[in-house]
Enzyme design. Structure first.
Site, mmCIF file in Angstrom:
data_model
loop_
_atom_site.group_PDB
_atom_site.id
_atom_site.type_symbol
_atom_site.label_atom_id
_atom_site.label_comp_id
_atom_site.label_asym_id
_atom_site.label_seq_id
_atom_site.Cartn_x
_atom_site.Cartn_y
_atom_site.Cartn_z
ATOM 1 N N LYS A 46 0.849 -1.198 0.000
ATOM 2 C CA LYS A 46 0.000 0.000 0.000
ATOM 3 C C LYS A 46 0.883 1.245 0.000
ATOM 4 C CE LYS A 46 -3.542 2.580 0.192
ATOM 5 N NZ LYS A 46 -4.032 2.862 -1.176
ATOM 6 N N GLY A 47 0.519 2.258 -0.791
ATOM 7 C CA GLY A 47 1.326 3.477 -0.913
ATOM 8 C C GLY A 47 1.695 4.058 0.451
ATOM 9 N N ASN A 70 -12.437 2.891 -6.565
ATOM 10 C CA ASN A 70 -11.955 3.146 -5.204
ATOM 11 C C ASN A 70 -11.600 4.617 -5.073
ATOM 12 O OD1 ASN A 70 -8.943 3.760 -4.423
ATOM 13 N ND2 ASN A 70 -8.866 2.590 -6.347
ATOM 14 N N ILE A 72 -9.805 5.584 -2.020
ATOM 15 C CA ILE A 72 -9.161 5.409 -0.709
ATOM 16 C C ILE A 72 -8.409 6.685 -0.274
ATOM 17 C CG2 ILE A 72 -7.533 4.004 0.639
ATOM 18 C CD1 ILE A 72 -9.943 2.368 -0.335
ATOM 19 N N CYS A 131 -1.974 8.373 -8.584
ATOM 20 C CA CYS A 131 -3.215 8.161 -7.813
ATOM 21 C C CYS A 131 -4.203 9.289 -8.121
ATOM 22 C CB CYS A 131 -2.917 8.123 -6.313
ATOM 23 S SG CYS A 131 -4.434 8.031 -5.331
ATOM 24 N N LYS A 166 5.139 4.560 -11.577
ATOM 25 C CA LYS A 166 3.802 4.074 -11.967
ATOM 26 C C LYS A 166 3.027 5.169 -12.700
ATOM 27 C CE LYS A 166 -0.136 1.559 -10.040
ATOM 28 N NZ LYS A 166 -0.593 0.806 -8.875
ATOM 29 N N THR A 194 -5.393 3.670 -12.166
ATOM 30 C CA THR A 194 -6.830 3.678 -12.490
ATOM 31 C C THR A 194 -7.259 4.915 -13.295
ATOM 32 O OG1 THR A 194 -7.223 4.764 -10.375
ATOM 33 C CG2 THR A 194 -7.416 2.366 -10.412
ATOM 34 N N GLY A 218 -9.892 -3.141 -12.780
ATOM 35 C CA GLY A 218 -10.538 -4.425 -13.056
ATOM 36 C C GLY A 218 -10.622 -4.705 -14.550
ATOM 37 N N GLY A 244 -3.725 -4.081 -15.169
ATOM 38 C CA GLY A 244 -5.040 -3.550 -15.536
ATOM 39 C C GLY A 244 -5.964 -4.717 -15.818
HETATM 40 C C1 SIN Z 1 -5.771 5.211 -3.309
HETATM 41 O O1 SIN Z 1 -5.220 4.994 -2.207
HETATM 42 O O2 SIN Z 1 -6.568 6.146 -3.446
HETATM 43 C C2 SIN Z 1 -5.489 4.335 -4.494
HETATM 44 C C3 SIN Z 1 -4.049 4.264 -4.827
HETATM 45 C C4 SIN Z 1 -3.709 4.699 -6.199
HETATM 46 O O3 SIN Z 1 -4.593 4.917 -7.042
HETATM 47 O O4 SIN Z 1 -2.515 4.835 -6.514
#
Ligand code: SIN
Length: 304
Positions: A46-47, A70, A72, A131, A166, A194, A218, A244
């Protein structure tokens, strides 16, 4: 052949080319009781940011046709907790740890990556400039070559670890951004993060995510990802890591043929945490049967 799946990404040598994508496999430890996480080619955790982050208000995830959204917001425990509490256990589990790094400025990225440089057991850094769920940093650095190169240059100076950057599919021109990142000293690029999307509950008339929008991932995005991997792999000389919507061996092969030297499995982990290991097993059988290595497939799509 000894380890038929061994894969080289510039200075980074992986036991196999199947990684799990950041944000879809926690910090890896969450799964260590139910599987041998050392088998996975690389765990992009996780970042991580310098300080802990609470992330965005809920709801932060919702299912969509052939995928999910998402929002997040890079919620994470912060550098100190990750290094002091989690890294010892990840080292014990012999996991191949890819530290996914998030900062709000080139200087902050550099400071974070300098600190990662001193941590035993980190195999590489994945620089998150893609992100879509944060107000600063993230995708704001990833949409054009100049800021993407500025962050990459700062990180390159700060660390001796292999640097993978990324990419965002929402870049003005993803090939230009990838070239700028290569020129700035990255060892590899990973793509795609995404796409910004939205889903609305038609009964309440409210967005289904707390902040309105989120990143779509997805199988719904797979053809877009394959096309971008194909284009980027022809635009740069550094290795490309594709992701992806990968759910099985067939999907992974598609990315290798498009030009990816390695892959990351993301959203599919939520419905089947064993999916990366299943793909590794299937890829090994496939390679033995055909007497090839995954690298023999890279970029071998026949365009006719
Ligand atoms: C997020 O934590 O919002 C997703 C991570 C990302 O899109 O790199």
């Amino acid at each position: 052949m000894s380890n038929i799946l061994e894969t080289t990404l510039g200075p980074l040598v992986l036991k196999n080319p199947v990684m799990v994508a950041s944000g879809t496999f926690g910090y890896g430890l969450e799964y260590s009781d139910v599987m041998d996480i050392s088998v996975i080619g690389g765990i992009s955790v996780k970042g991580i940011s310098l300080a802990p982050r609470p992330g965005n208000p809920p709801p932060r995830m919702c299912e969509t046709p052939s995928g999910m959204l998402n929002s997040i917001g890079l919620a994470n425990v912060g550098f100190d907790v990750f290094v002091n509490d989690m890294m010892p256990r990840l080292r014990d589990a012999k996991a191949t740890v890819i530290a996914n790094a998030y900062g709000t400025s080139a200087d902050e990225f550099a400071e974070l990556c300098r600190k990662f440089d001193d941590v035993e057991g980190i195999a590489a850094i994945e620089v998150n400039i893609s992100c879509p769920n944060v107000k600063s940093g993230g995708i704001h650095f990833g949409v054009s070559g100049k800021p993407a190169a500025e962050v990459t240059r700062a990180v390159r100076k700060a660390t001796r670890l292999p640097v993978m950057v990324k990419l965002s599919p929402e870049a003005n021109d993803i090939k230009d951004v990838a070239r700028a990142i290569e020129d700035a000293g990255a060892d590899s690029v990973s793509l795609i993060n995404t796409f910004r999307g939205m889903s609305i509950d038609v009964n309440t008339r409210k967005p289904r995510l707390g902040v309105g929008f989120g990143g779509l991932s997805g199988p719904a995005i797979r053809p877009l990802a394959v096309r971008m991997v194909y284009e980027v792999a022809r635009a740069v000389t550094i290795p490309v890591v594709g992701m992806g919507g990968i759910t099985c061996l067939r999907d992974a092969l598609e990315f290798f043929l498009a030009g990816a030297s390695a892959i990351q499995v993301g959203t599919a982990n939520f419905s089947n945490p064993m999916v990366a290991i299943e793909i590794i097993d299937a890829l090994e059988k496939y390679c033995i049967e055909k007497n090839i290595r995954p690298s023999d497939l890279v970029g071998k799509v026949e365009m006719g």
